[in-house]
Design a protein around this motif. Structure first.
Motif, PDB file in Angstrom:
ATOM      1  N   UNK A  73      44.596 -15.990 -23.169  1.00  0.00           N
ATOM      2  CA  UNK A  73      43.462 -16.624 -22.185  1.00  0.00           C
ATOM      3  C   UNK A  73      42.508 -17.127 -23.251  1.00  0.00           C
ATOM      4  N   UNK A  74      42.183 -18.325 -23.186  1.00  0.00           N
ATOM      5  CA  UNK A  74      41.128 -18.884 -24.090  1.00  0.00           C
ATOM      6  C   UNK A  74      39.917 -19.394 -23.239  1.00  0.00           C
ATOM      7  N   UNK A  75      38.751 -18.753 -23.543  1.00  0.00           N
ATOM      8  CA  UNK A  75      37.591 -18.984 -22.708  1.00  0.00           C
ATOM      9  C   UNK A  75      36.600 -19.945 -23.614  1.00  0.00           C
ATOM     10  N   UNK A  76      36.181 -21.088 -23.162  1.00  0.00           N
ATOM     11  CA  UNK A  76      35.205 -21.722 -23.815  1.00  0.00           C
ATOM     12  C   UNK A  76      33.795 -21.474 -23.398  1.00  0.00           C
ATOM     13  N   UNK A  77      33.745 -20.849 -22.126  1.00  0.00           N
ATOM     14  CA  UNK A  77      32.366 -20.425 -21.649  1.00  0.00           C
ATOM     15  C   UNK A  77      32.928 -18.793 -21.377  1.00  0.00           C
ATOM     16  N   UNK A  78      31.521 -18.144 -21.150  1.00  0.00           N
ATOM     17  CA  UNK A  78      31.332 -16.817 -21.141  1.00  0.00           C
ATOM     18  C   UNK A  78      30.175 -16.296 -20.366  1.00  0.00           C
ATOM     19  N   UNK A  79      30.195 -15.734 -19.356  1.00  0.00           N
ATOM     20  CA  UNK A  79      28.984 -15.046 -19.135  1.00  0.00           C
ATOM     21  C   UNK A  79      28.288 -14.018 -20.126  1.00  0.00           C
ATOM     22  N   UNK A  80      26.895 -13.823 -20.010  1.00  0.00           N
ATOM     23  CA  UNK A  80      26.145 -12.866 -20.528  1.00  0.00           C
ATOM     24  C   UNK A  80      26.411 -11.264 -20.052  1.00  0.00           C
ATOM     25  N   UNK A  81      27.099 -10.489 -20.708  1.00  0.00           N
ATOM     26  CA  UNK A  81      27.375  -9.232 -20.294  1.00  0.00           C
ATOM     27  C   UNK A  81      26.185  -8.357 -20.539  1.00  0.00           C
ATOM     28  N   UNK A  82      25.150  -8.347 -21.072  1.00  0.00           N
ATOM     29  CA  UNK A  82      24.115  -7.506 -21.371  1.00  0.00           C
ATOM     30  C   UNK A  82      23.480  -7.072 -20.237  1.00  0.00           C
TER      31      UNK A  82
END
Length: 190
Positions: free
Chosen positions: A89-98
């Motif tokens: 899996x290649x993700x060039x976007x990701x949510x903020x998990x904080x």
């Protein structure tokens, strides 16, 4: 495995598609107007290739194995002779998990904090089964990433990386550079 015909591929509206391209008819392709595909590429069943605004550039002599995913707003580049094993899996976007913001694409942008950044997979890179590549990563030429690895930082050329997160565990031979030249010579002679 059944592959799309050349006519079916052209009807999808890719920016460019080279010669000897084999795209599974069981894979999903989104935003094809932002996807470029070189020569001698094979994309297997159940892959999802979903280009965001940055697009996806797939070079030549590339294999993307079953169940792999390329997605996100940042540009994803797979350079020549690179390969993704199954379930990469290649993700060039990701949510903020904080917890400082909300998550998921159904929430309006003003309430989320999505990070998007370009990803580059260098020439002759192989990414092992089940590995994940996160936004902003550069995997330099000749790197091998072991199975089930989390690539959250850049990987320097001609190394073997493995783990969660990845660590350089040893050097990788580069004999494939001579083999590439022999292949190119053979193609020129024909």
């Amino acid at each position: 495995m059944a592959f799309l015909t050349r006519e079916q591929i052209f009807e999808m509206g890719f920016i460019h598609v080279g010669e000897n391209v084999k795209l599974s008819d069981k894979a999903s392709y989104y935003n094809c107007a932002n996807i470029t595909i070189g020569n001698n590429v094979r994309i297997d069943d159940f892959c999802v290739i979903s280009a965001g605004t940055g697009g996806i550039v797939i070079g030549s002599y590339i294999h993307i194995a079953v169940y792999s995913l390329l997605t996100g707003a940042g540009k994803i580049t797979l350079n020549d002779f690179s390969g993704l094993s199954s379930r990469v899996s290649i993700y060039s976007s990701s949510d903020d998990y904080s917890g400082a913001s909300m998550t998921n694409p159904t929430v309006p942008d003003e309430f989320t904090c999505v990070k998007s950044a370009d990803i580059s997979v260098g020439r002759h890179v192989i990414v092992g089964a089940g590995s994940i590549v996160l936004p902003g990563v550069i995997i330099e030429e000749g790197v091998a990433v072991g199975a089930l690895s989390l690539v959250s930082k850049n990987c320097l050329a001609f190394g073997i990386y493995s783990g969660v997160p990845v660590k350089r565990i040893k050097e990788r031979k580069n004999d494939f550079l001579d083999l590439e030249q022999k292949l190119r010579n053979k193609l020129t002679d024909n």
